[in-house]
Structure formats: C-alpha cells, structure tokens
Design a protein around this motif. Structure first.
Motif, PDB file in Angstrom:
ATOM      1  N   HIS A  90       0.775  -1.064  -0.094  1.00 20.53           N
ATOM      2  CA  HIS A  90       0.146   0.040  -0.046  1.00 20.53           C
ATOM      3  C   HIS A  90       0.997   1.117  -0.160  1.00 20.53           C
ATOM      4  N   PHE A  91       1.880   1.257   0.674  1.00 21.91           N
ATOM      5  CA  PHE A  91       3.018   2.346   0.911  1.00 21.91           C
ATOM      6  C   PHE A  91       3.632   2.487  -0.376  1.00 21.91           C
ATOM      7  N   ALA A  92       3.987   1.573  -1.071  1.00 29.38           N
ATOM      8  CA  ALA A  92       4.883   1.401  -2.355  1.00 29.38           C
ATOM      9  C   ALA A  92       3.655   2.025  -3.405  1.00 29.38           C
ATOM     10  N   LEU A  93       2.666   1.653  -3.408  1.00 29.48           N
ATOM     11  CA  LEU A  93       1.524   2.242  -4.473  1.00 29.48           C
ATOM     12  C   LEU A  93       1.318   3.582  -4.202  1.00 29.48           C
ATOM     13  N   ILE A  94       1.071   4.175  -3.089  1.00 30.17           N
ATOM     14  CA  ILE A  94       0.833   5.725  -2.689  1.00 30.17           C
ATOM     15  C   ILE A  94       1.996   6.515  -2.983  1.00 30.17           C
ATOM     16  N   SER A  95       2.916   6.125  -2.485  1.00 35.22           N
ATOM     17  CA  SER A  95       4.202   6.885  -2.639  1.00 35.22           C
ATOM     18  C   SER A  95       4.840   6.947  -4.130  1.00 35.22           C
ATOM     19  N   SER A  96       4.331   5.817  -4.870  1.00 34.61           N
ATOM     20  CA  SER A  96       4.790   6.139  -6.473  1.00 34.61           C
ATOM     21  C   SER A  96       3.944   7.205  -6.893  1.00 34.61           C
ATOM     22  N   CYS A  97       2.644   7.358  -6.404  1.00 32.20           N
ATOM     23  CA  CYS A  97       1.674   8.198  -6.880  1.00 32.20           C
ATOM     24  C   CYS A  97       2.200   9.741  -6.548  1.00 32.20           C
ATOM     25  N   ALA A  98       2.661   9.678  -5.150  1.00 29.80           N
ATOM     26  CA  ALA A  98       3.294  11.045  -4.742  1.00 29.80           C
ATOM     27  C   ALA A  98       4.364  11.658  -5.509  1.00 29.80           C
ATOM     28  N   LEU A  99       4.892  10.639  -6.297  1.00 26.22           N
ATOM     29  CA  LEU A  99       6.300  11.284  -6.823  1.00 26.22           C
ATOM     30  C   LEU A  99       5.888  12.497  -7.895  1.00 26.22           C
ATOM     31  N   PHE A 100       4.549  12.307  -8.611  1.00 25.50           N
ATOM     32  CA  PHE A 100       4.082  13.305  -9.410  1.00 25.50           C
ATOM     33  C   PHE A 100       3.940  14.727  -8.886  1.00 25.50           C
ATOM     34  N   SER A 101       4.129  14.895  -7.599  1.00 25.09           N
ATOM     35  CA  SER A 101       4.069  16.018  -7.046  1.00 25.09           C
ATOM     36  C   SER A 101       5.340  16.779  -6.678  1.00 25.09           C
ATOM     37  N   LEU A 102       6.584  15.967  -6.841  1.00 21.23           N
ATOM     38  CA  LEU A 102       7.673  16.286  -6.517  1.00 21.23           C
ATOM     39  C   LEU A 102       8.624  17.015  -7.632  1.00 21.23           C
ATOM     40  N   SER A 103       9.596  17.525  -7.365  1.00 22.86           N
ATOM     41  CA  SER A 103      10.481  18.062  -8.459  1.00 22.86           C
ATOM     42  C   SER A 103      11.605  17.131  -8.639  1.00 22.86           C
ATOM     43  N   MET A 104      12.225  17.223  -9.973  1.00 24.62           N
ATOM     44  CA  MET A 104      13.357  16.191 -10.387  1.00 24.62           C
ATOM     45  C   MET A 104      14.504  16.253  -9.543  1.00 24.62           C
ATOM     46  N   ILE A 119      10.018  -0.202  -4.936  1.00 25.65           N
ATOM     47  CA  ILE A 119       8.994  -0.151  -6.353  1.00 25.65           C
ATOM     48  C   ILE A 119       9.159   1.357  -6.548  1.00 25.65           C
ATOM     49  N   PRO A 120       8.594   2.299  -5.489  1.00 21.17           N
ATOM     50  CA  PRO A 120       8.801   3.761  -5.932  1.00 21.17           C
ATOM     51  C   PRO A 120      10.092   4.317  -6.280  1.00 21.17           C
ATOM     52  N   ALA A 121      11.178   3.749  -6.032  1.00 26.54           N
ATOM     53  CA  ALA A 121      12.497   4.088  -6.415  1.00 26.54           C
ATOM     54  C   ALA A 121      12.652   3.718  -8.018  1.00 26.54           C
ATOM     55  N   LEU A 122      12.189   2.458  -8.420  1.00 28.07           N
ATOM     56  CA  LEU A 122      12.140   2.116  -9.708  1.00 28.07           C
ATOM     57  C   LEU A 122      11.632   3.034 -10.600  1.00 28.07           C
ATOM     58  N   PHE A 123      10.300   3.276  -9.918  1.00 27.25           N
ATOM     59  CA  PHE A 123       9.293   4.298 -10.851  1.00 27.25           C
ATOM     60  C   PHE A 123       9.794   5.679 -11.057  1.00 27.25           C
ATOM     61  N   ALA A 124      10.490   6.098  -9.597  1.00 27.47           N
ATOM     62  CA  ALA A 124      11.330   7.475  -9.973  1.00 27.47           C
ATOM     63  C   ALA A 124      12.155   7.575 -10.919  1.00 27.47           C
ATOM     64  N   ARG A 125      13.055   6.579 -10.868  1.00 23.51           N
ATOM     65  CA  ARG A 125      14.198   6.332 -11.972  1.00 23.51           C
ATOM     66  C   ARG A 125      13.740   6.532 -13.486  1.00 23.51           C
ATOM     67  N   LYS A 126      12.442   5.666 -13.586  1.00 25.97           N
ATOM     68  CA  LYS A 126      11.848   5.781 -15.006  1.00 25.97           C
ATOM     69  C   LYS A 126      11.564   7.005 -15.409  1.00 25.97           C
ATOM     70  N   ARG A 127      10.913   7.565 -14.419  1.00 27.47           N
ATOM     71  CA  ARG A 127      10.060   8.902 -14.702  1.00 27.47           C
ATOM     72  C   ARG A 127      11.075  10.078 -14.910  1.00 27.47           C
ATOM     73  N   TRP A 128      12.159  10.132 -14.218  1.00 26.20           N
ATOM     74  CA  TRP A 128      12.692  11.266 -14.471  1.00 26.20           C
ATOM     75  C   TRP A 128      14.386  10.821 -15.264  1.00 26.20           C
ATOM     76  N   ARG A 129      14.469   9.722 -15.201  1.00 27.55           N
ATOM     77  CA  ARG A 129      15.659   9.201 -15.859  1.00 27.55           C
ATOM     78  C   ARG A 129      16.882   9.582 -15.180  1.00 27.55           C
ATOM     79  N   VAL A 130      16.898   9.653 -13.792  1.00 27.25           N
ATOM     80  CA  VAL A 130      18.012   9.921 -13.019  1.00 27.25           C
ATOM     81  C   VAL A 130      18.403   8.487 -12.203  1.00 27.25           C
ATOM     82  N   PRO A 131      19.664   8.469 -11.767  1.00 28.58           N
ATOM     83  CA  PRO A 131      20.139   7.178 -11.168  1.00 28.58           C
ATOM     84  C   PRO A 131      19.541   7.048  -9.658  1.00 28.58           C
TER      85      PRO A 131
END
Length: 415
Positions: A90-104, A119-131
């Motif tokens: 549940h935390f992994a899912l909701i925190s992945s959604c929260a990434l949309f409100s954050l700056s790169m 899981i949210p780390a992998l999502f953030a990596r894919k969204r921003w293409r940062v390591p």
C-alpha cells in the motif's frame, strides 16, 4: 545536489527507533544539499484533511508523509506477515503516486526494509531518468525465508524477482555489513557495485560519562552485575535463550547477576510469562519512558550490553543499532552471532562472544566478566575508541554522500 530519499521508517530523535536516515539526511542538508524525504505517516502527529500526502520540514529536510503503511517498525512486529505485506505494498503504491507532486532530483536513494521501497524508487528512476542507489539493511527475501515467515513457492519467486530487479537497475548498492554485501553479490551483483557502510554509533547521546544511577535506582539494580538487552523482542531475537541462562543462575543461587530486558515486540508477553512460571528473580523488564536519553542512561547503568539473535544464518549478517550504541556508551558488548559482529568483538577486544542456543555458554561468559572488572573496564575503553574512530555518524554519512555525489556526477557526464 537534490537527493530524493525514500525510507518508510523515517524516525526522528523525538520518536522511538533507529534514526540513521534522519541523521544522514540532516548532515546532507548541512553540507549544502537539498533532501526530500518520502516516508510513511507519523501516527503521533494528527492528520487533518483528506489529502493522502502532507509536507513538513524537519531540520531543513523536506519530509513528504504518505497516509499509508506505518513509520514505526515496532508496530509492524505486532502484525501478521500478510498484514505487514499489505501495508508495504500500500505504501509503495501511494508513494509512487506522490512522486508526481515532486520536483526532479539529481539522485534517488532508497533504503530498505521493506524491500518494496524499491518499487517507488524504480518508478522515480524511470520517470526522471536519474540514477538510484539502494541500501540493504536486511537481506530480503532471504530473511523471511530462513525465518519460515515466507513459505509459498510462488511468493518466494516473486520476492526474489523483485530483489534482483531492484539490484539490476540500481547504479550502486550500499550494504550495512560485509555479510549483507556477500548476500547481494550472491544474487548476481558485481562486487565493485557494492559498498559497505554499517550502522553508526551515537557518540553524542551515548557516552561513558553518562550517569546511570537514576536507572539503577528505578530498576533496583544496585550491587548487582547488570547485563542489558535493549531492542525488539520479536521472532528474530530469541530472548528465551537469555531466560534459560537466568534460570541456570538462579538454580545455582547466583543472584548477583541480573538480566535487564528493555523493548517491545510480540514475544514480550510470552517472555514475561516464562519468568513468572519459573519465578525468575534475576530478570527485570524495563518499560518505556518518555525521556529520549533513557536508553543512554540504561546503557550507563549496565555492566554489559547484549546483542542477541536467533540462531539463523541470515541473522549473522545483521548490523544492529544496539551494538553500535553500546560501543559508544563504553560498555563491553556480548554477542551470540558468528560472523562480522564476532570478528569485531574479537579483533578489537570490545567484549565476548557466546555460543548461540547455548545458555551455559552465556552463563559462563557473564560470570567470568563479573569476576574480572578490570577486563570489563578495558573492553569498555576499547569499545568507545572503536565507536569514535570507525563508526561515527559524521564519518559514515560523509562516505554515503560521496557515493551519491559520484553517481549523480557520473549520470551528468553520460547525459
């Protein structure tokens, strides 16, 4: 540099639990970097409104709390395995959604447990293409497998797939002990991709000069040789082994040695019941108090601090806060896990090793220490020296920051 720091169990000094992420993030901010911490909700801080995210600033750290999961790992020890898994996902899912409100960010740093923080780390990596850099605090899923908490072959296969996916996509992996680093490498990760940065000693709060007299008074410990355990009382910490040693000592009418157990967990009630059943007068259960420095006072009131684990191979890789804080307190340490902790104890002469599942070995060692106060004093001095020279937070936070900076710079050059 902007660091996106993901840790479900983000704990501040005002709360109970390990504060590694807080202390490291605070030092990153003091070094001039921006840190955004994504974590689960602090249940002690009332939640208002219907928004699933909320923002706070703590010592310059921008904290984004998610109304999902839990930040207090002690709470997790009271839940069944499947309830914990639900909270993690549940935390992994909701925190992945929260990434949309954050700056790169410039780099992502995710620290386990749970493994699902990847899981949210992998999502953030894919969204921003940062390591992103992944920190392994416990070997998952190997730990629940060996503890027989994870048995279903399908679930084991899924957990191993997630583990290897996270490792494969992380630019670098930080392990908290050499044993954990070996476990990561056995999962197929190249050795040069793994660094060891262990837990740190709180050399400010814990100190040999702390006065433990008030705690000795409170727990009626004066005139006794005090062996203390502070930490979780769960399945991984088989404290029945300590109670068996206490029973042997009581049978021998040896009442000068006392075991103090401080902490919470689902096995505490069972342990207390064992003591009542066998009328053990040499075991004291210490209850939590509001004062943050109580644990430091408890360590100061102790003659020996114990680090106890169940005799399961994966637990030999642990890097427990209690061990490093005992070093900072300048107290001899007693460990029952073969491997890295045993090597530290023997190499630097900071305490003793006792055989796991061997209560007679525990009795023999604590009796020997009680009878040799000069040896205890020497172990205590060595322990404090080791904490200051190898395990200070400033030193270890600087090592982690260097890794994050190197990874971020490497990404810039490749872009």
């Amino acid at each position: 540099m902007h660091i996106l720091y993901l840790h479900q169990y983000f704990i501040t000094p005002q709360q109970v639990g390990g504060t590694r992420s807080y202390e490291f993030a605070r030092r990153f901010v003091n070094a001039g970097h921006q840190v955004t911490m994504l974590t689960a909700q602090d249940r002690s801080f009332p939640w208002t409104g219907k928004n699933p995210f909320r923002k706070r600033e703590i010592m310059g750290i921008q904290v984004i709390e998610i109304k999902a999961g839990y930040a207090d790992s002690r709470y997790g020890t009271t839940l069944s395995y499947w309830k914990r898994m639900f909270n993690f996902l549940h935390f992994a899912l909701i925190s992945s959604c929260a990434l949309f409100s954050l700056s790169m960010p410039d780099v992502i740093f995710a620290t386990s447990t749970p493994l699902t923080i990847g899981i949210p780390a992998l999502f953030a990596r894919k969204r921003w293409r940062v390591p992103f850099v992944f920190e392994v605090r416990d070997l998952w899923p190997e730990a629940p497998i060996q503890m027989a908490a994870l048995k279903n072959p399908v679930n084991i296969a899924l957990a191993r797939w997630l583990e290897r996916t996270i490792y494969r996509h992380a630019e670098h992996i930080v392990a908290l002990s050499p044993g954990m680093a070996e476990g990561v490498q056995q999962a197929g990760v190249a050795a040069q991709k793994v660094s060891v940065i262990p837990n740190a000693s709180d050399i400010e709060l814990f100190h040999p000069d702390v006065d433990g007299a008030a705690v000795r008074d409170r727990l009626r410990l004066h005139g006794r040789f005090v062996c203390t355990y502070f930490g979780a009382m769960g399945e991984a910490n088989d404290l029945t082994y300590v109670l068996q040693a206490a029973r042997i000592l009581q049978t021998k009418q040896e009442q000068q040695i006392v075991f103090v157990l401080h902490g919470h967990g689902k096995r505490r009630a069972e342990l207390q019941a064992f003591c009542q059943q066998h009328h053990l007068m040499n075991v004291v259960f210490s209850d939590s108090v509001p004062e943050k420095d109580y644990i430091a006072q408890l360590a100061a009131a102790s003659d020996v601090c114990m680090t106890i684990y169940k005799n399961v191979p994966v637990l030999y890789t642990c890097s427990p806060n209690k061990f490093f804080d005992a070093l900072a307190a300048g107290r001899p340490v007693l460990v029952n896990t073969p491997g890295w902790l045993q090597e530290l104890v023997n190499t630097y002469e900071v305490g003793v090793f006792v055989q796991p599942e061997n209560a007679e070995s525990l009795v023999e060692q604590v009796t020997y220490l009680r009878d040799h106060p000069e040896l205890c004093a020497r172990y205590g001095k060595n322990a404090r020296r080791l904490a200051e020279t190898q395990f200070s937070r400033d030193q270890l936070a600087a090592q982690l920051l260097e890794i994050l900076h190197h990874i971020a710079i490497k990404q810039e050059r490749q872009a």
